[in-house]
Design an enzyme around this catalytic site. Structure first.
Site, mmCIF file in Angstrom:
data_model
loop_
_atom_site.group_PDB
_atom_site.id
_atom_site.type_symbol
_atom_site.label_atom_id
_atom_site.label_comp_id
_atom_site.label_asym_id
_atom_site.label_seq_id
_atom_site.Cartn_x
_atom_site.Cartn_y
_atom_site.Cartn_z
ATOM 1 N N GLY A 1 -5.055 -3.199 -0.003
ATOM 2 C CA GLY A 1 -4.541 -1.869 -0.364
ATOM 3 C C GLY A 1 -3.925 -1.919 -1.751
ATOM 4 O O GLY A 1 -3.145 -2.821 -2.046
ATOM 5 N N VAL B 1 -1.031 -10.679 -16.996
ATOM 6 C CA VAL B 1 -1.862 -11.891 -16.859
ATOM 7 C C VAL B 1 -2.759 -12.042 -18.085
ATOM 8 O O VAL B 1 -2.850 -13.123 -18.676
ATOM 9 C CB VAL B 1 -2.718 -11.816 -15.558
ATOM 10 C CG1 VAL B 1 -3.776 -12.918 -15.530
ATOM 11 C CG2 VAL B 1 -1.821 -11.896 -14.320
ATOM 12 N N ARG C 1 -11.507 -4.087 0.452
ATOM 13 C CA ARG C 1 -11.331 -4.928 1.638
ATOM 14 C C ARG C 1 -12.727 -5.530 1.829
ATOM 15 O O ARG C 1 -13.712 -4.804 1.923
ATOM 16 C CB ARG C 1 -10.908 -4.090 2.830
ATOM 17 C CG ARG C 1 -9.698 -3.174 2.474
ATOM 18 C CD ARG C 1 -8.697 -3.117 3.560
ATOM 19 N NE ARG C 1 -7.694 -2.096 3.329
ATOM 20 C CZ ARG C 1 -6.388 -2.348 3.225
ATOM 21 N NH1 ARG C 1 -5.932 -3.576 3.307
ATOM 22 N NH2 ARG C 1 -5.540 -1.358 3.071
ATOM 23 N N ASP D 1 -0.841 -10.137 2.145
ATOM 24 C CA ASP D 1 -1.004 -11.448 2.792
ATOM 25 C C ASP D 1 -2.447 -11.738 3.193
ATOM 26 O O ASP D 1 -2.858 -12.897 3.220
ATOM 27 C CB ASP D 1 -0.015 -11.644 3.949
ATOM 28 C CG ASP D 1 -0.150 -10.602 5.020
ATOM 29 O OD1 ASP D 1 -0.940 -9.651 4.840
ATOM 30 O OD2 ASP D 1 0.529 -10.732 6.052
ATOM 31 N N GLY D 2 -3.254 -10.693 3.462
ATOM 32 C CA GLY D 2 -4.679 -10.913 3.724
ATOM 33 C C GLY D 2 -5.330 -11.538 2.489
ATOM 34 O O GLY D 2 -6.060 -12.544 2.588
ATOM 35 N N THR E 1 1.803 -5.010 -2.845
ATOM 36 C CA THR E 1 1.627 -4.158 -1.663
ATOM 37 C C THR E 1 2.826 -3.235 -1.516
ATOM 38 O O THR E 1 3.962 -3.661 -1.751
ATOM 39 C CB THR E 1 1.446 -4.982 -0.361
ATOM 40 O OG1 THR E 1 1.620 -4.112 0.768
ATOM 41 C CG2 THR E 1 2.456 -6.110 -0.240
ATOM 42 N N ASP F 1 3.916 -2.183 1.201
ATOM 43 C CA ASP F 1 4.580 -2.419 2.492
ATOM 44 C C ASP F 1 5.803 -3.339 2.410
ATOM 45 O O ASP F 1 6.598 -3.388 3.345
ATOM 46 C CB ASP F 1 3.587 -3.034 3.487
ATOM 47 C CG ASP F 1 2.549 -2.038 3.955
ATOM 48 O OD1 ASP F 1 2.723 -0.834 3.697
ATOM 49 O OD2 ASP F 1 1.567 -2.470 4.583
ATOM 50 N N ASP G 1 5.866 -6.455 2.818
ATOM 51 C CA ASP G 1 5.824 -7.319 4.004
ATOM 52 C C ASP G 1 5.395 -8.755 3.683
ATOM 53 O O ASP G 1 4.792 -9.423 4.510
ATOM 54 C CB ASP G 1 4.889 -6.709 5.066
ATOM 55 C CG ASP G 1 3.469 -6.539 4.557
ATOM 56 O OD1 ASP G 1 3.241 -6.677 3.337
ATOM 57 O OD2 ASP G 1 2.581 -6.264 5.376
ATOM 58 N N MET H 1 3.751 5.250 5.480
ATOM 59 C CA MET H 1 2.837 4.116 5.649
ATOM 60 C C MET H 1 3.554 2.872 6.153
ATOM 61 O O MET H 1 4.773 2.733 6.013
ATOM 62 C CB MET H 1 2.118 3.817 4.344
ATOM 63 C CG MET H 1 0.858 4.641 4.200
ATOM 64 S SD MET H 1 -0.102 4.125 2.782
ATOM 65 C CE MET H 1 -1.677 4.888 3.191
ATOM 66 N N ARG I 1 1.553 -0.109 8.662
ATOM 67 C CA ARG I 1 0.896 -0.303 9.961
ATOM 68 C C ARG I 1 1.683 -1.276 10.820
ATOM 69 O O ARG I 1 1.820 -1.105 12.002
ATOM 70 C CB ARG I 1 -0.528 -0.821 9.721
ATOM 71 C CG ARG I 1 -1.485 -0.485 10.810
ATOM 72 C CD ARG I 1 -2.878 -0.923 10.450
ATOM 73 N NE ARG I 1 -3.505 -0.082 9.434
ATOM 74 C CZ ARG I 1 -4.434 -0.506 8.575
ATOM 75 N NH1 ARG I 1 -4.834 -1.749 8.605
ATOM 76 N NH2 ARG I 1 -4.966 0.318 7.701
ATOM 77 N N ALA J 1 17.869 10.287 7.201
ATOM 78 C CA ALA J 1 17.133 10.679 8.409
ATOM 79 C C ALA J 1 18.013 10.488 9.646
ATOM 80 O O ALA J 1 18.772 9.517 9.729
ATOM 81 C CB ALA J 1 15.864 9.843 8.530
HETATM 82 P P1 ADP Z 1 -3.873 -7.170 1.942
HETATM 83 O O1 ADP Z 1 -4.199 -8.215 0.952
HETATM 84 O O2 ADP Z 1 -3.259 -5.955 1.327
HETATM 85 O O3 ADP Z 1 -3.092 -7.703 3.129
HETATM 86 P P2 ADP Z 1 -6.296 -7.144 3.581
HETATM 87 O O4 ADP Z 1 -5.635 -7.670 4.802
HETATM 88 O O5 ADP Z 1 -7.303 -6.046 3.758
HETATM 89 O O6 ADP Z 1 -5.246 -6.581 2.513
HETATM 90 O O7 ADP Z 1 -6.991 -8.375 2.860
HETATM 91 C C1 ADP Z 1 -7.724 -8.197 1.666
HETATM 92 C C2 ADP Z 1 -8.929 -9.083 1.682
HETATM 93 O O8 ADP Z 1 -8.518 -10.453 1.760
HETATM 94 C C3 ADP Z 1 -9.863 -8.916 2.891
HETATM 95 O O9 ADP Z 1 -10.763 -7.862 2.747
HETATM 96 C C4 ADP Z 1 -10.556 -10.250 2.937
HETATM 97 O O10 ADP Z 1 -11.627 -10.298 2.012
HETATM 98 C C5 ADP Z 1 -9.453 -11.207 2.507
HETATM 99 N N1 ADP Z 1 -8.834 -11.754 3.730
HETATM 100 C C6 ADP Z 1 -8.049 -11.098 4.608
HETATM 101 N N2 ADP Z 1 -7.693 -11.883 5.645
HETATM 102 C C7 ADP Z 1 -8.282 -13.080 5.416
HETATM 103 C C8 ADP Z 1 -8.316 -14.316 6.137
HETATM 104 N N3 ADP Z 1 -7.683 -14.475 7.304
HETATM 105 N N4 ADP Z 1 -9.036 -15.322 5.607
HETATM 106 C C9 ADP Z 1 -9.682 -15.177 4.427
HETATM 107 N N5 ADP Z 1 -9.692 -14.030 3.714
HETATM 108 C C10 ADP Z 1 -9.008 -12.994 4.186
HETATM 109 O O1 F6P Z 2 -1.775 -1.719 2.022
HETATM 110 C C1 F6P Z 2 -0.831 -1.198 2.784
HETATM 111 C C2 F6P Z 2 -1.276 0.047 3.493
HETATM 112 O O2 F6P Z 2 -1.061 1.173 2.666
HETATM 113 C C3 F6P Z 2 -0.581 0.192 4.818
HETATM 114 O O3 F6P Z 2 0.726 0.691 4.710
HETATM 115 C C4 F6P Z 2 -1.518 1.115 5.544
HETATM 116 O O4 F6P Z 2 -1.397 0.913 6.934
HETATM 117 C C5 F6P Z 2 -2.858 0.661 5.057
HETATM 118 O O5 F6P Z 2 -2.653 0.050 3.806
HETATM 119 C C6 F6P Z 2 -3.852 1.795 4.920
HETATM 120 O O6 F6P Z 2 -5.059 1.245 4.540
HETATM 121 P P1 F6P Z 2 -6.318 2.080 4.053
HETATM 122 O O7 F6P Z 2 -6.080 2.436 2.627
HETATM 123 O O8 F6P Z 2 -7.448 1.134 4.216
HETATM 124 O O9 F6P Z 2 -6.394 3.308 4.903
#
Ligand code: ADP
Ligand code: F6P
Length: 320
Positions: free
Chosen positions: A11, A23, A72, A103-104, A125, A127, A129, A169, A171, A186
């Protein structure tokens, strides 16, 4: 390292552009070649790389979104996808990669690091988080956007003696809901990290506060809790206060970054390049007590972040 790349993933968040700019320019300052990867890990798998120089990142420090686009990328999580990404780096002779995301995205950076591509993660992000980091790039902007929008909702809520149930937002993270809830006053804040009792924390509370003369209410709900439409109906049924549900949605993720996010992104971007130019990878850059620090990616991914219970109590204590 002489040749590095930067990508934005997951996101998007306001301030990602400021981080990309930092960078590119910090890399240039160290005599490095810097490439931008288009659409996160998708671009890395497809070899979608563009050379970036200081002028390529002019006039973006104030812009939301990301000029590198984000994605994603489920395929990247497969062995085949990871191999394609590694092959791109090898072919283009990319020696290090800055990954701006959540973290993904850091899990992806960890996998690439294990394959011998040194990566540095920057927490981008809304969030907030990321466990090792007190403030992520984009969180401050998003929080201020929410506060601005809820202030507007409050005006009309007050004029009509209504209760507005606002979904923000997050999740699985309630930082935006909790701190926006405190900032707008609130009446109740519902977040995924802390269990609630709707009757006690919303209905009974509103009934009690109604007796003190208050006639309009904001209930702040994190996306991960959900159900705002039904909540509004129940509130109206049980308290007699006309209610509306408002889901703020993706408008929260856009807009010009605040000064705080621009500064944080600039500091973190420069720090990431310093790590890579010293030959250090597999790190996540973070902010702790106003200092920019870094953690091992594996360690960072194992850390847990919890909502401050004292702040949760404050949200209820003073919104009476
Ligand atoms: P965010 O980085 O905001 O948490 P996502 O969870 O969608 O967003 O992760 C972004 C991208 O990182 C994913 O589409 C995927 O390509 C990669 N990714 C997510 N989780 C993993 C994982 N467990 N192992 C390897 N790559 C991952
Ligand atoms: O990246 C964070 C976030 O905005 C979350 O707060 C929300 O749940 C999610 O992404 C929404 O994702 P998408 O843009 O894929 O609907």
């Amino acid at each position: 390292m002489n040749k590095i790349a930067v990508l934005t993933s997951g996101g998007d968040s306001p301030g990602m552009n400021a981080a990309v700019r930092a960078v590119v320019r910090a890399g240039y300052d160290r005599g490095m070649e810097v490439y931008g990867v288009i659409r996160g890990y998708n671009g890395l798998m497809n070899g979608d790389l563009v050379p970036l120089e200081p002028r390529s990142v002019s006039d973006i420090i104030h812009r939301g979104g990301t000029i590198l686009y984000s994605a994603r990328s489920p395929k990247f999580k497969t062995e085949e996808g990871l191999q394609l990404a590694v092959d791109t780096c090898r072919k283009a002779e990319i020696e290090g990669l800055v990954v701006i995301g959540g973290d993904g995205s850091f899990r992806g950076a960890r996998d690439l690091s294990l394959q011998g591509i040194p990566c540095v993660g920057l927490p981008g992000t809304i969030d907030n988080d990321i466990a090792c980091c007190e403030y992520t790039i984009g969180y401050d902007t998003c929080l201020n956007t929410i506060v601005d929008m809820v202030d507007r909702v409050r005006d009309t809520s007050e004029s009509h003696d209504r209760c507005t149930v606002v979904e923000v937002m997050g999740r699985s993270a309630g930082y935006l809901a909790l701190y926006a809830g405190i900032a707008v006053g609130a009446t109740s804040v519902l977040i995924p990290e802390i269990p609630h009792d709707f009757q006690r924390d919303v209905i009974d509370r509103m009934k009690k506060i109604l007796q003190t003369g208050k006639s309009h209410f904001i209930i702040m709900v994190a996306e991960g809790v959900g159900g705002v439409e039904e909540m509004a109906r129940q509130i109206e049924r049980e308290t007699g206060v006309e209610s509306r549900a408002v889901i703020l949605g993706h408008v929260q993720r856009g807009g010009s970054p605040t000064a705080r996010d621009r500064v944080l992104a600039s500091q973190m971007g420069s720090y990431a390049v310093r790590l890579l130019s010293d030959g250090i990878g597999n790190r996540v850059v973070a902010v702790q007590q106003e200092q920019i620090v870094d953690y091992d990616i594996f360690e960072a991914l194992q850390m847990k972040k919890s909502v401050n219970p004292a702040d949760y109590r404050i949200a209820y204590e003073i919104s009476i």
